[in-house]
Design an enzyme around this catalytic site. Sequence first.
Site, short mmCIF file in Angstrom:
data_model
loop_
_atom_site.label_atom_id
_atom_site.label_comp_id
_atom_site.label_asym_id
_atom_site.label_seq_id
_atom_site.Cartn_x
_atom_site.Cartn_y
_atom_site.Cartn_z
N HIS A 71 43.69 104.12 92.38
CA HIS A 71 44.14 103.78 91.03
C HIS A 71 43.63 104.86 90.09
O HIS A 71 42.68 105.58 90.39
CB HIS A 71 43.59 102.42 90.62
CG HIS A 71 44.20 101.27 91.35
ND1 HIS A 71 44.05 99.97 90.94
CD2 HIS A 71 44.96 101.21 92.46
CE1 HIS A 71 44.69 99.16 91.75
NE2 HIS A 71 45.25 99.90 92.71
N GLU A 73 41.85 104.82 87.41
CA GLU A 73 40.43 104.73 87.05
C GLU A 73 39.54 105.25 88.18
O GLU A 73 38.57 105.98 87.94
CB GLU A 73 40.04 103.27 86.76
CG GLU A 73 40.82 102.62 85.64
CD GLU A 73 42.02 101.82 86.15
OE1 GLU A 73 42.81 102.35 86.97
OE2 GLU A 73 42.18 100.67 85.72
N CYS A 102 42.03 96.37 86.94
CA CYS A 102 42.02 95.27 87.91
C CYS A 102 40.57 95.02 88.36
O CYS A 102 39.65 95.72 87.94
CB CYS A 102 42.90 95.61 89.11
SG CYS A 102 42.23 96.95 90.14
N CYS A 105 38.93 98.14 90.07
CA CYS A 105 38.60 99.21 89.12
C CYS A 105 37.45 98.82 88.22
O CYS A 105 36.57 99.64 87.93
CB CYS A 105 39.83 99.58 88.32
SG CYS A 105 41.09 100.39 89.33
#
Length: 182
Positions: A71, A73, A102, A105
């Site tokens: 992701h 992040e 999420c 993350c």
Amino acid sequence: MNASEHNCCETGFCDSDFCDSDDAFMQAALDIAAEGGQQGEVPVGAVIVHQGTIIAKGYNQPILSHDATAHAEIVAIRRACQYFDNYRLPADCELFVTLEPCTMCLGAIIHARVSRLVFAATEPKAGMIVSQQDFSQVAFYNHFLTVKQGVMAEQSRALLQDFFRHRREQKKQMREQLRANQ
């Protein structure tokens, strides 16, 4: 880009709810998100700022990297940790991301010791700051971060909506083409 160019506080670290550079740093995250979108990834971008300077960037890339954890992040945090040669970031690192993090993350944000999280759009299905839960302030974590939401949220939503609209149109064209070839 640095804090002095954007009338940020003298230290380069914004611990207030408002900082003049928030829009500029979020725009950088939106730009990197658009790069990911052009590669076929869901357009989410992140930048990590230390003392008013962007030191790491990342966009969603689980498809390209064959990595479910890639992701935006996580990619930015990995690069920032490499930059500092440490798995924990200095106390004045800020993360700007175009979509609410999420659970995975948020865990990485906490473990890396990000001091301030700024996100644009909420993520109704999986957001763990305001949408589903607020895991950023639970008492059992040994690290707490400052959170600001909604910076350039409309621009982030528009980028995501355009991406998914385009994806649906492509799928529709493929289905129509398959029907025509039958």
